[in-house]
Design an enzyme around this catalytic site. Structure first.
Site, mmCIF file in Angstrom:
data_model
loop_
_atom_site.group_PDB
_atom_site.id
_atom_site.type_symbol
_atom_site.label_atom_id
_atom_site.label_comp_id
_atom_site.label_asym_id
_atom_site.label_seq_id
_atom_site.Cartn_x
_atom_site.Cartn_y
_atom_site.Cartn_z
ATOM 1 N N SER A 194 0.856 -1.186 0.000
ATOM 2 C CA SER A 194 0.000 0.000 0.000
ATOM 3 C C SER A 194 0.886 1.228 0.000
ATOM 4 C CB SER A 194 -0.901 0.015 1.241
ATOM 5 O OG SER A 194 -1.514 1.276 1.420
ATOM 6 N N TYR A 207 -1.324 -0.711 10.533
ATOM 7 C CA TYR A 207 -1.562 -1.042 9.124
ATOM 8 C C TYR A 207 -0.407 -0.562 8.257
ATOM 9 C CZ TYR A 207 -3.600 -0.873 4.451
ATOM 10 O OH TYR A 207 -3.818 -1.019 3.103
#
Length: 318
Positions: A194, A207
């Protein structure tokens, strides 16, 4: 008495030469970026990814969003698909759709990556004897909303799940599939990281850290095995119109999963670390080359504090 020319000013020539060197360096760097961009985004074809490297592709998190788009695009290219996800019902539906639309074989394996001790022997058995050319490590989870670390709901369980799903699944699936690729001397491993892994993102800290792991793991693994015919690519998307991102309508900078995946596959063999999509690549270059990391962290904190406040206000009203 004033000097008659700049050349008579002590040190002036040094500054002039330094300026020339700096301008030349920046010019060469800009030219290289443009040429490399043209090579990737104009000439890239993704020809490396297809049944010539193996009959089967394995996709985790294959029933929604980017994972589903990878499964369908690889099927469109003629590869048989192993779909791995948590819901047997959604897996059956996706497998039937792919088989009917693309006329390829499909296989499903229901697995909850949040419970790692229960699944990897079963996955290994399900993949046995398959000629796997592509592995897409896509499965992942994020926060329900941006939150301070110690205030994350059900923190201990959330940490276990996020590490097992976002990190351990990548390592374990690679462990299962990589030996077969090395035995044939060809294969592609696509690890979906990501853009949040490009620099720390406050209030999404865990995350962000798990996605940084995926990026580092991918680039290190590529260096280890590229000479043996296996390509490992780290894919770092910014926002894509998926359920995970809570974006319903695609835009030019927030593409549909299908648009994003078609673009990302065209970078395989050209970039070991890719943002996958031209507008994302431009954003990535600006945020890592022109914006100081400290500024990126501050902007992330400000943005996520606003998102957190809106979420909590809405939750309180309900």
């Amino acid at each position: 008495m004033a000097p008659e020319s700049l050349a008579e000013v002590p040190g002036c020539n040094c500054f002039w030469y330094l300026g020339v060197v700096a301008a030349t360096w920046w010019g060469l760097r800009a030219a290289w970026c443009l040429l490399n961009g043209a090579r990737v985004w104009v000439l890239g074809s993704g020809a490396q990814v297809g049944p010539t490297i193996g009959k089967w592709a394995v996709v985790t998190g294959a029933t929604d969003g980017i994972g589903k788009a990878y499964a369908e695009e690889l099927a469109r290219r003629g590869m048989n698909i192993v779909l791995i996800s948590r819901s047997p019902e959604k897996l059956e539906e996706a497998a039937i759709h792919i088989k009917q639309k693309f006329k390829v074989e499909t296989k499903i394996i229901a697995a909850d990556f949040g419970k790692p001790t229960e699944i990897y022997e079963r996955i290994e058995a399900g993949l046995r004897d398959l000629e796997i050319g592509v592995l897409v490590n896509n499965v992942g989870i994020s926060y329900e909303y941006p939150e301070y670390f110690l205030e994350i709901p059900d923190l201990e369980n959330t940490l276990d799940k996020m590490i097992n799903i976002n990190i351990m699944s990548v390592c374990q699936m690679t462990r299962l599939v990589l030996p077969g690729m090395l035995g044939r001397g060809k294969g592609v491993v696509l690890n979906i990281s990501s853009a949040s892994g490009m620099y720390p993102v406050p209030l999404l800290t865990v995350y962000s850290a798990t996605k940084a792991f995926v990026d580092f793991f991918s680039r290190g693994l590529h260096a280890e095995y590229r000479s043996k015919g296996v390509t490992v690519q780290s894919v770092l998307p910014f926002f894509v119109a998926t359920k995970l991102a809570k974006i319903r309508k695609p835009t030019w900078d927030k593409p549909s999963p299908e648009t994003y995946v078609r673009s990302a596959l065209n970078t395989v063999g050209l970039q070991t670390q890719t943002n996958g999509y031209l507008p994302h690549a431009i954003t990535g270059w600006i945020s890592t080359s022109l914006v100081p990391v400290s500024a990126a962290i501050s902007m992330g904190m400000k943005m996520n504090k606003g998102l957190r406040a809106r979420f909590l206000k809405k939750a309180k009203q309900n």
